[in-house]
Write a protein that holds these residues in place. Structure first.
Motif, PDB file in Angstrom:
ATOM      1  N   ASN A 143      -7.248   8.409  -5.636  1.00  0.00           N
ATOM      2  CA  ASN A 143      -8.219   7.352  -5.401  1.00  0.00           C
ATOM      3  C   ASN A 143      -7.628   6.470  -4.295  1.00  0.00           C
ATOM      4  O   ASN A 143      -6.678   5.732  -4.532  1.00  0.00           O
ATOM      5  N   ASP A 144      -8.164   6.611  -3.091  1.00  0.00           N
ATOM      6  CA  ASP A 144      -7.677   5.853  -1.927  1.00  0.00           C
ATOM      7  C   ASP A 144      -8.287   4.456  -1.977  1.00  0.00           C
ATOM      8  O   ASP A 144      -9.197   4.122  -1.229  1.00  0.00           O
ATOM      9  N   VAL A 145      -7.772   3.654  -2.909  1.00  0.00           N
ATOM     10  CA  VAL A 145      -8.319   2.304  -3.125  1.00  0.00           C
ATOM     11  C   VAL A 145      -8.147   1.485  -1.838  1.00  0.00           C
ATOM     12  O   VAL A 145      -7.071   1.498  -1.224  1.00  0.00           O
ATOM     13  N   SER A 146      -9.199   0.810  -1.436  1.00  0.00           N
ATOM     14  CA  SER A 146      -9.243   0.155  -0.123  1.00  0.00           C
ATOM     15  C   SER A 146      -9.860  -1.236  -0.241  1.00  0.00           C
ATOM     16  O   SER A 146     -10.961  -1.389  -0.763  1.00  0.00           O
ATOM     17  N   SER A 147      -9.137  -2.215   0.273  1.00  0.00           N
ATOM     18  CA  SER A 147      -9.682  -3.569   0.302  1.00  0.00           C
ATOM     19  C   SER A 147     -10.462  -3.714   1.606  1.00  0.00           C
ATOM     20  O   SER A 147      -9.882  -3.933   2.672  1.00  0.00           O
ATOM     21  N   ARG A 148     -11.774  -3.553   1.524  1.00  0.00           N
ATOM     22  CA  ARG A 148     -12.597  -3.433   2.737  1.00  0.00           C
ATOM     23  C   ARG A 148     -12.530  -4.712   3.582  1.00  0.00           C
ATOM     24  O   ARG A 148     -12.566  -4.656   4.810  1.00  0.00           O
ATOM     25  N   ASP A 149     -12.414  -5.870   2.929  1.00  0.00           N
ATOM     26  CA  ASP A 149     -12.332  -7.124   3.685  1.00  0.00           C
ATOM     27  C   ASP A 149     -11.060  -7.170   4.539  1.00  0.00           C
ATOM     28  O   ASP A 149     -11.092  -7.493   5.722  1.00  0.00           O
ATOM     29  N   LEU A 150      -9.926  -6.765   3.939  1.00  0.00           N
ATOM     30  CA  LEU A 150      -8.662  -6.781   4.686  1.00  0.00           C
ATOM     31  C   LEU A 150      -8.647  -5.693   5.756  1.00  0.00           C
ATOM     32  O   LEU A 150      -8.057  -5.869   6.831  1.00  0.00           O
ATOM     33  N   GLN A 151      -9.284  -4.552   5.462  1.00  0.00           N
ATOM     34  CA  GLN A 151      -9.324  -3.439   6.422  1.00  0.00           C
ATOM     35  C   GLN A 151      -9.945  -3.901   7.740  1.00  0.00           C
ATOM     36  O   GLN A 151      -9.439  -3.605   8.822  1.00  0.00           O
ATOM     37  N   PHE A 152     -11.033  -4.661   7.652  1.00  0.00           N
ATOM     38  CA  PHE A 152     -11.706  -5.106   8.873  1.00  0.00           C
ATOM     39  C   PHE A 152     -11.047  -6.355   9.454  1.00  0.00           C
ATOM     40  O   PHE A 152     -10.973  -6.511  10.667  1.00  0.00           O
ATOM     41  N   ALA A 153     -10.527  -7.247   8.589  1.00  0.00           N
ATOM     42  CA  ALA A 153      -9.905  -8.473   9.087  1.00  0.00           C
ATOM     43  C   ALA A 153      -8.598  -8.168   9.820  1.00  0.00           C
ATOM     44  O   ALA A 153      -8.294  -8.766  10.848  1.00  0.00           O
ATOM     45  N   ASP A 154      -7.820  -7.185   9.274  1.00  0.00           N
ATOM     46  CA  ASP A 154      -6.500  -6.892   9.834  1.00  0.00           C
ATOM     47  C   ASP A 154      -6.556  -5.967  11.044  1.00  0.00           C
ATOM     48  O   ASP A 154      -5.651  -5.964  11.870  1.00  0.00           O
TER      49      ASP A 154
END
Ligand code: MG
Length: 265
Positions: A143-154
């Motif tokens: 399960n490639d758990v992903s924090s979508r907010d941080l993915q785009f912010a970073d």
């Protein structure tokens, strides 16, 4: 053959998992799954032990944007304009079946990504696509758990996908490579939220942009892979947010089911 890693009242070990669903038996092996397994004679019912992540990799190499439908839902662009990319998840993100995914306060939109994972069986570099079975020990689920907010912010995906507990892995490694048709493999994720279970991901590996051989060739052109390294083959569409109190289960027929509760870190 199915290899697992278990915690028993006497310690941790690798084992062979045999038997029908619900009645599995774990037979301890001496050493690791990388050589011909030697049974020690000790065995336990699966119900009496705890499954751990089946492998502790030196690295997790993941392919992003490998399903056109998922590219569209996350990036709002067609896959022709946004080709597959590679990223790394740190080994410290790995947890086993039933272990909690722990969401820190600063991650405000955390999504599951159910994926077929490969476990590498030997050190390798520059592997040709047609030879992928020579270097793969077996299949498991990640399960490639992903924090979508941080993915785009970073911009960089390291934090979004590398937080501790953001790589549930298991339940075991299926080593019969010919038992799984990786070109036509259903991949599902079931999310339980407030007592209601919904199937959110319901796709098939036939939607992959790069197939398994192409992924191995692409990755090993850049990275030396070591025994135990894990490859994430990409997530199909249907990813959605999870919150503390939820339960997420990824299901791939012939490989198994990987279920994890979601908690606040
Ligand atoms: Mg992914």
């Amino acid at each position: 053959m199915r290899f697992g890693r278990i915690a028993t009242p006497e310690g941790m070990c690798f084992c062979v998992v045999e038997g029908a669903e619900g009645a599995e038996v774990c037979r301890e092996i001496a050493g690791t799954p990388f050589t011909e397994p030697e049974l020690t004679g000790r065995e336990w019912k699966l119900a009496d032990v705890r499954l751990l992540a089946p492998m502790l990799p030196s690295k997790i190499v993941a392919i992003g944007r490998n399903y056109a439908d998922h590219v569209k839902e996350v990036f709002q662009k067609s896959a022709e304009h946004l080709p597959p990319t590679l990223f790394l998840k740190p080994p410290t993100a790995v947890v086993g079946p039933a272990a909690a995914i722990k969401i820190p306060e600063f991650a405000t939109k955390v999504e599951f990504e159910g994926e077929l994972a490969l476990v590498i069986g030997q050190a390798c570099k520059n592997v040709k696509a047609e030879n992928w079975k020579d270097v793969v020990l077996g299949f498991t689920i990640i399960n490639d758990v992903s924090s979508r907010d941080l993915q785009f912010a970073d911009g960089q995906w390291a934090r979004a996908k590398g937080i501790d507990t953001f790589a549930p892995l298991g339940p075991w490694i299926e080593t019969d490579l010919d038992s799984i048709d990786t070109t036509n493999l259903p991949i599902k994720a079931h999310l339980t939220h407030e007592g209601v279970t919904e199937t959110k991901q319901d796709s098939n590996s036939n939607q992959m942009i790069m197939n398994i051989g192409e992924i191995i060739e692409f990755i090993t052109a850049s990275f030396t892979l070591l025994p135990g390294d894990v490859i994430c083959t990409g997530s199909p569409a249907g990813t959605a947010a999870m919150v503390p109190g939820d339960f997420i289960e990824v299901e791939i027929p012939g490989v198994g089911k990987l279920g994890n509760p979601v908690e606040r870190a």
